[in-house]
Design a protein around this motif. Structure first.
Motif, mmCIF file in Angstrom:
data_model
loop_
_atom_site.group_PDB
_atom_site.id
_atom_site.type_symbol
_atom_site.label_atom_id
_atom_site.label_comp_id
_atom_site.label_asym_id
_atom_site.label_seq_id
_atom_site.Cartn_x
_atom_site.Cartn_y
_atom_site.Cartn_z
ATOM 1 N N SER A 29 -3.056 -4.728 -6.679
ATOM 2 C CA SER A 29 -2.150 -5.319 -5.278
ATOM 3 C C SER A 29 -2.267 -7.426 -6.273
ATOM 4 O O SER A 29 -1.273 -7.628 -6.713
ATOM 5 N N SER A 30 -3.672 -6.839 -5.581
ATOM 6 C CA SER A 30 -3.722 -8.923 -6.674
ATOM 7 C C SER A 30 -4.909 -9.236 -4.986
ATOM 8 O O SER A 30 -5.818 -8.867 -4.594
ATOM 9 N N HIS A 31 -5.690 -10.767 -5.741
ATOM 10 C CA HIS A 31 -7.301 -11.027 -5.166
ATOM 11 C C HIS A 31 -6.434 -10.828 -3.313
ATOM 12 O O HIS A 31 -5.688 -11.435 -2.877
ATOM 13 N N HIS A 32 -7.979 -11.457 -3.052
ATOM 14 C CA HIS A 32 -7.904 -11.383 -1.183
ATOM 15 C C HIS A 32 -8.113 -12.944 -1.386
ATOM 16 O O HIS A 32 -9.375 -13.110 -2.275
ATOM 17 N N PRO A 33 -8.078 -13.721 -0.759
ATOM 18 C CA PRO A 33 -6.622 -13.459 0.448
ATOM 19 C C PRO A 33 -5.235 -13.339 -0.084
ATOM 20 O O PRO A 33 -5.006 -14.119 -1.507
ATOM 21 N N TRP A 34 -4.585 -12.302 0.557
ATOM 22 C CA TRP A 34 -2.814 -12.337 0.042
ATOM 23 C C TRP A 34 -1.979 -13.127 0.008
ATOM 24 O O TRP A 34 -1.605 -14.205 1.020
ATOM 25 N N ASP B 160 -16.906 -3.772 3.056
ATOM 26 C CA ASP B 160 -17.413 -4.920 2.906
ATOM 27 C C ASP B 160 -19.226 -4.777 3.757
ATOM 28 O O ASP B 160 -20.330 -5.914 3.446
ATOM 29 N N GLU C 253 -12.408 -0.681 6.587
ATOM 30 C CA GLU C 253 -13.766 -2.673 6.707
ATOM 31 C C GLU C 253 -15.361 -2.497 6.269
ATOM 32 O O GLU C 253 -15.926 -2.828 6.011
ATOM 33 N N GLU D 169 1.256 -1.580 -0.053
ATOM 34 C CA GLU D 169 -0.075 -0.205 0.211
ATOM 35 C C GLU D 169 0.720 1.430 0.615
ATOM 36 O O GLU D 169 0.932 2.460 -0.564
#
Length: 520
Positions: free
Chosen positions: A437-442, A501, A498, A421
């Motif tokens: 960055s990437s999909h979650h989860p990292w 979500d 958060e 980040e």
């Protein structure tokens, strides 16, 4: 050779820009719609009076009332706060194939002969458009080796959901729908390969990689059984590793009666080189709005071309575009079809751009596109590996990466508490768009996924790597500089993440905004 200058005096405009509705002043007008032309009025009469009451609005449209000057200023302000592939060095969006979109393809959609047609027109009056659909289907059939495509899905996720629907229809036709309730996927496949079948009611079995980073073949074989409806897998996966066991995996799934779906959103690595058919897949899709030279959708116009082998063609969405030797027509006569997956026959503007791009490239050009993408990616890897604090997923496994790589700033995080980040925010200060960055989860810690596709030059890659190198050096010397970034951009750090979500906190439409703020 272009000079690389990472210390350019970059500073983005930053406007405290309200929503367009908040600029509204009752009585202002940006445009006054013209009256009906006299010749139309003489021919048709009072059109409004002939509309059924059920089609007439009971109240005026809730539109902002803004003067033309302020509308123009508003959208110019917003445009100054964006970065993208036409403005910046945007190889940052790994898996998204942010290639250059030729202006000539963009201009074609503005031609009145295309832009002014209506999807409800009689097919006899839109033969040119239907021919374009028919001809582009030939392109994706040839590139994939599959037998029949639907261009109706509105993007990659939509195509994957269409695949899940076809899987269900196939097993229902064999009386096995209840028994076959599991879909296998892999952790580095696109999340939609799990989410879409789950939305369609399937139980998802997720396979993790082996020690070399490829989906564990033995684990897939062990997971395949009489409950397996299909496998949904991306290849190469989002970390850039091409699965050399793809054909063996297909054989294992077929051996238990399941189907095999190939998510080809990452197709830029193998156009004209590898095909779904030779690997044995039953279904595949292309993200037309990426691989085939049209703008990335980003919740805007997109297209997911979904293809199947002949034995599944009867389940495709209706209508399909066909040719009887003299004219093109829409075929609705498919009693086993899953039905429509959207209105009309798809996003025609995207298909037109992709068709034009494909014709300009030709077969040799499509293959060259893939070759340059892989060369660019591996050139970039060699430069990135030399930057202190930068690693990549499954480093040292001996596997040549394809069109993208998932890098990691785990070392910077451990030594200086500067993670993905922070690097993202600081790179923006040098005019580099926010990387993905990437999909979650990292699964890969502190990730950064980069795809330097065929549009980018050696100088573009050199510039990008030099920005990463400079920011990594700053992290070691002055971590606070990165922790407080960005300094020069319109973007800012996400707060209260958060809340992303919680749908009750979203306000992505004017109606939702009014609900959230109790606006009348």
């Amino acid at each position: 050779m272009a000079k690389v200058n990472v210390r350019r005096n970059y500073h983005q405009a930053r406007w405290n820009e309200p929503m367009i509705y908040e600029l509204s002043t009752p009585g202002l007008r940006g445009i006054i719609p013209p009256l009906v032309e006299n010749e139309i009025a003489r021919e048709i009469g009072d059109v409004a009076s002939r509309l059924p009451e059920s089609l007439k609005r009971k109240s005026p449209l809730d539109l902002p009332e803004v003067a033309q000057k302020h509308v123009l200023a508003h959208y110019i302000h917003l445009s100054q706060e964006t970065m993208g592939s036409n403005l910046s060095n945007d190889m940052s969006e790994g898996t998204c194939t942010m290639k250059y979109n030729p202006r000539v393809c963009e201009s074609l959609t503005l031609n009145p002969g295309f832009a002014d047609i209506h999807p409800d027109q009689d097919p006899d009056t839109v033969q040119g458009m239907l021919q374009m659909y028919y001809e582009f289907e030939k392109v994706v059939k040839e590139v994939s080796g599959l037998d029949k495509f639907s261009l109706q899905p509105g993007g990659g996720n939509h195509a994957v959901y269409t695949a899940a629907s076809v899987v269900r229809a196939y097993h229902e036709s064999r009386g096995e729908a209840e028994q076959r309730n599991e879909i296998i996927t892999t952790i580095f496949s696109h999340p939609c390969d799990a989410a879409c079948p789950a939305t369609a009611g399937y139980k998802i079995i997720t396979i993790y990689p082996d020690e070399r980073g490829m989906p564990d073949y033995e684990a897939i074989k062990a997971a395949a059984n009489e409950h397996t409806a299909a496998i949904f897998m991306t290849n190469p996966e989002d970390i850039g590793i091409y699965n050399v066991h793809a054909d063996k995996i297909v054989d294992a799934i077929h051996a238990v009666g399941g189907l095999c779906f190939y998510d080809q959103a990452n197709a830029n690595a193998f156009l004209g080189i590898a095909r779904a058919r030779e690997a044995g897949f039953d279904m595949c899709h292309f993200n037309v709005h990426k691989t085939f030279g049209t703008p990335h959708g980003g919740e805007g116009p997109a297209s997911g071309a979904f293809g199947v082998r002949e034995f599944l063609a009867k389940f495709l969405p209706v209508p399909t575009v066909e040719f009887d030797g003299s004219k093109y027509y829409l075929d609705y006569d498919k009693p086993e079809s899953i039905g429509r997956v959207r209105e009309y026959i798809g996003q025609s503007a995207v298909i037109l751009k992709a068709y034009a791009w494909s014709r300009m490239m030709g077969p040799d050009g499509l293959k060259e596109c893939a070759e340059i993408s892989v060369i660019n990616n591996n050139y970039m890897l060699k430069k990135m590996e030399k930057i202190p604090g930068v690693g990549h997923a499954f480093q040292g496994n001996g596997i040549v990466r394809q069109e993208q790589i998932r890098y990691t700033f785990e070392d910077l995080k451990k030594k200086y508490d500067v993670g993905s980040e922070d690097m993202n925010c600081r790179m923006g200060d040098y005019g580099i768009p926010w990387f993905w960055s990437s999909h979650h989860p990292w699964v890969i810690p502190e990730p950064m996924t980069i795809e330097p596709c065929e549009s980018y030059t050696k100088e573009d890659i050199d510039e990008y790597c030099s920005v990463v190198e400079l920011c990594a050096k700053e992290a070691a010397e002055n971590p606070g500089l990165l922790k407080d970034a960005p300094h020069n951009t319109a973007m800012h750090r996400r707060i209260n993440e958060e809340e992303l979500d919680d749908p009750q906190k979203w306000a992505i439409t004017w109606r939702a905004y009014k609900r959230k703020h109790n606006v009348e």
